[in-house]
Design an enzyme around this catalytic site. Structure first.
Site, PDB file in Angstrom:
ATOM      1  N   MET A  48     -15.552   9.690  15.764  1.00 50.66           N
ATOM      2  CA  MET A  48     -15.923  10.983  16.339  1.00 50.66           C
ATOM      3  C   MET A  48     -14.685  11.851  16.447  1.00 50.66           C
ATOM      4  O   MET A  48     -13.709  11.463  17.097  1.00 50.66           O
ATOM      5  CB  MET A  48     -16.556  10.790  17.726  1.00 50.66           C
ATOM      6  CG  MET A  48     -17.918  10.114  17.689  1.00 50.66           C
ATOM      7  SD  MET A  48     -18.588   9.797  19.334  1.00 50.66           S
ATOM      8  CE  MET A  48     -17.799   8.230  19.710  1.00 50.66           C
ATOM      9  N   VAL A  49     -14.712  12.978  15.772  1.00 51.36           N
ATOM     10  CA  VAL A  49     -13.571  13.889  15.782  1.00 51.36           C
ATOM     11  C   VAL A  49     -13.161  14.174  17.222  1.00 51.36           C
ATOM     12  O   VAL A  49     -13.984  14.594  18.038  1.00 51.36           O
ATOM     13  CB  VAL A  49     -13.909  15.196  15.040  1.00 51.36           C
ATOM     14  CG1 VAL A  49     -12.750  16.191  15.176  1.00 51.36           C
ATOM     15  CG2 VAL A  49     -14.190  14.909  13.572  1.00 51.36           C
ATOM     16  N   GLN A  84     -10.400   5.656  10.055  1.00 47.91           N
ATOM     17  CA  GLN A  84     -11.115   6.483   9.078  1.00 47.91           C
ATOM     18  C   GLN A  84     -10.234   7.625   8.587  1.00 47.91           C
ATOM     19  O   GLN A  84      -9.574   8.305   9.380  1.00 47.91           O
ATOM     20  CB  GLN A  84     -12.396   7.072   9.658  1.00 47.91           C
ATOM     21  CG  GLN A  84     -13.210   7.788   8.576  1.00 47.91           C
ATOM     22  CD  GLN A  84     -14.422   8.518   9.095  1.00 47.91           C
ATOM     23  OE1 GLN A  84     -14.298   9.503   9.807  1.00 47.91           O
ATOM     24  NE2 GLN A  84     -15.612   8.042   8.731  1.00 47.91           N
ATOM     25  N   CYS A 104     -18.801  13.834   6.497  1.00 42.55           N
ATOM     26  CA  CYS A 104     -18.624  14.948   7.436  1.00 42.55           C
ATOM     27  C   CYS A 104     -19.228  16.215   6.842  1.00 42.55           C
ATOM     28  O   CYS A 104     -18.819  16.648   5.753  1.00 42.55           O
ATOM     29  CB  CYS A 104     -17.147  15.162   7.739  1.00 42.55           C
ATOM     30  SG  CYS A 104     -16.854  16.521   8.906  1.00 42.55           S
ATOM     31  N   HIS A 150     -25.313   7.496   7.027  1.00 42.82           N
ATOM     32  CA  HIS A 150     -25.973   8.369   7.996  1.00 42.82           C
ATOM     33  C   HIS A 150     -27.237   8.881   7.319  1.00 42.82           C
ATOM     34  O   HIS A 150     -27.165   9.507   6.267  1.00 42.82           O
ATOM     35  CB  HIS A 150     -25.056   9.532   8.383  1.00 42.82           C
ATOM     36  CG  HIS A 150     -25.583  10.367   9.496  1.00 42.82           C
ATOM     37  ND1 HIS A 150     -24.780  10.861  10.502  1.00 42.82           N
ATOM     38  CD2 HIS A 150     -26.833  10.808   9.784  1.00 42.82           C
ATOM     39  CE1 HIS A 150     -25.518  11.563  11.358  1.00 42.82           C
ATOM     40  NE2 HIS A 150     -26.766  11.541  10.916  1.00 42.82           N
ATOM     41  N   GLY A 204     -27.143   7.062  12.965  1.00 41.24           N
ATOM     42  CA  GLY A 204     -28.046   8.163  13.275  1.00 41.24           C
ATOM     43  C   GLY A 204     -29.143   7.770  14.243  1.00 41.24           C
ATOM     44  O   GLY A 204     -29.835   6.764  14.041  1.00 41.24           O
ATOM     45  N   ASP A 205     -29.272   8.556  15.334  1.00 40.45           N
ATOM     46  CA  ASP A 205     -30.353   8.401  16.317  1.00 40.45           C
ATOM     47  C   ASP A 205     -30.339   7.065  17.053  1.00 40.45           C
ATOM     48  O   ASP A 205     -31.392   6.521  17.393  1.00 40.45           O
ATOM     49  CB  ASP A 205     -31.726   8.605  15.657  1.00 40.45           C
ATOM     50  CG  ASP A 205     -31.998  10.062  15.324  1.00 40.45           C
ATOM     51  OD1 ASP A 205     -31.141  10.915  15.636  1.00 40.45           O
ATOM     52  OD2 ASP A 205     -33.061  10.355  14.736  1.00 40.45           O
ATOM     53  N   ALA A 216     -22.945   7.301  17.776  1.00 42.15           N
ATOM     54  CA  ALA A 216     -21.947   8.331  18.088  1.00 42.15           C
ATOM     55  C   ALA A 216     -22.354   9.040  19.367  1.00 42.15           C
ATOM     56  O   ALA A 216     -21.875   8.716  20.458  1.00 42.15           O
ATOM     57  CB  ALA A 216     -21.808   9.312  16.921  1.00 42.15           C
ATOM     58  N   ARG A 217     -23.290  10.003  19.250  1.00 44.18           N
ATOM     59  CA  ARG A 217     -23.709  10.777  20.427  1.00 44.18           C
ATOM     60  C   ARG A 217     -24.260   9.886  21.525  1.00 44.18           C
ATOM     61  O   ARG A 217     -24.040  10.138  22.719  1.00 44.18           O
ATOM     62  CB  ARG A 217     -24.760  11.820  20.027  1.00 44.18           C
ATOM     63  CG  ARG A 217     -24.219  12.955  19.167  1.00 44.18           C
ATOM     64  CD  ARG A 217     -25.344  13.906  18.763  1.00 44.18           C
ATOM     65  NE  ARG A 217     -26.332  13.250  17.925  1.00 44.18           N
ATOM     66  CZ  ARG A 217     -27.627  13.585  17.867  1.00 44.18           C
ATOM     67  NH1 ARG A 217     -28.084  14.553  18.640  1.00 44.18           N
ATOM     68  NH2 ARG A 217     -28.455  12.954  17.056  1.00 44.18           N
TER      69      ARG A 217
END
Length: 338
Positions: free
Chosen positions: A34-35, A87, A116, A185, A217-218, A240-241
């Site tokens: 994650m940036v 990464q 990205c 992803h 994802g999700d 991630a989120r």
């Protein structure tokens, strides 16, 4: 970067981790790159709650290779920071291979970002720009393998194409490089994150690939991870989120346990990161624990780490390392105002 590389444990090689998770009858649990946010304190935190493999934020290989300042600011680690994948964003064979060689003593693998979707990344020729260049991706992986040795782990992280057969062909070409595993992803470059991830796309990659596949994802709960692995047949799941909001999701928690906030504050004091990153992490972790209005007020008025500690102390029981029960509480404990 650390001055003396810590000795790497062969069991932390991502392929061995994938094999161990499979033997345990579950997918590998992975923290996504994650940036700005997947820095050392956050990596230490999620490992406390069941994450098997952590990633650094994406680092631009070109800058990393040519700038000592970039190396010192972009990559911070320590002997306990394992298992770890670094990464890189790259569009040049030489820079990716050199960057991989530079970090190899300090990590358990490198990853090439081909996913990205941000416009600046596309303009730089990195991230999703590479999804139209499978031969270049193959050559970059080959070059990194040649510099670091065949036993060193090199992986790629991709997105799907609107035409899934284009994705299948991309995977076939990249696999000829000896890539160790592929993370996918399940969205295209232009698919908004508010739309559901395409599980059929992830499943198609798994059907084609001969190396392990990790789904991204999700993933917001442990149940999501289990379901996605079951539906797609993948070997690992990456969040991630979901981890930003709940760093303990892979341990089965539905929301951030209060002990995780205590642990994170302790890690931040030990492994310093910019204050605004710390503040953002705390704001995300308090989602579901503290009203949005109160979190917004904190974000707008608190400007230093000292003020943040004071803000938390005034409202909640925030234990420090060494205090009884530090890092163990599940529910948020509010202070009783006189």
């Amino acid at each position: 970067m650390a001055t003396e590389p810590p000795k790497r444990d062969a069991n932390n090689h991502p392929r061995r981790l994938l094999e161990a998770a499979k033997a345990a009858g579950r997918p590998l649990y992975v923290q996504a790159p994650m940036v700005r946010y997947s820095k050392l304190p956050f990596r230490a935190l999620v490992r406390d709650y069941g994450v098997d493999l952590c990633y650094t934020p994406m680092i631009l290989a070109k800058e990393f290779v040519r700038s000592e300042n970039a190396r010192q600011s972009d990559f911070t680690t320590n002997a306990d920071d394992a298992p770890l994948v670094v990464q890189f964003g790259a569009h040049d064979v030489t820079n990716f291979a050199r960057a991989a060689e530079m970090v190899a003593p300090y990590c358990d693998g490198v990853n090439l970002n081909c996913g990205c979707p941000q416009s600046w990344a596309i303009q730089e020729g990195v991230g999703c720009a590479l999804m139209k260049k499978p031969e270049l991706v193959r050559d970059m992986v080959l070059a990194a393998k040649k510099r670091c040795g065949d036993g060193f782990c090199v992986s790629v992280k991709i997105r799907i194409h609107p035409d899934l057969e284009e994705t299948a062909e991309f995977v076939r070409i990249v696999e000829t490089s000896g890539v160790d595993y592929i993370t996918v992803h399940g969205r295209t470059r232009n698919t908004r994150s508010s739309l559901p991830v395409n599980l059929d796309g992830i499943k198609r990659v798994k059907e084609v690939a001969t190396v392990p596949v990790v789904a991204n994802g999700d993933v917001f709960t442990l149940e999501d991870a289990t379901r996605i692995a079951r539906v797609t047949g993948v070997d690992g799941v990456m969040a991630a989120r979901g981890l930003m909001t709940n760093p303990a999701l892979f341990a089965g928690f539905q929301k951030t346990p209060w002990g995780a906030v205590e642990r994170f504050m302790d890690y931040v004091m030990e492994f310093t990161i910019p204050f605004r990153l710390t503040q953002h992490h705390i704001c995300e972790m308090l989602d579901g624990l503290v009203l949005k209005k109160e979190r917004s007020q904190m974000y707008e008025t608190v400007t230093t780490i000292v003020e943040l500690v004071d803000w938390l102390d005034e409202r909640f029981i925030l234990r420090r390392k060494g205090d009884p029960g530090f890092g163990e509480s599940i529910e948020l404990e509010k202070r009783i105002k006189p």
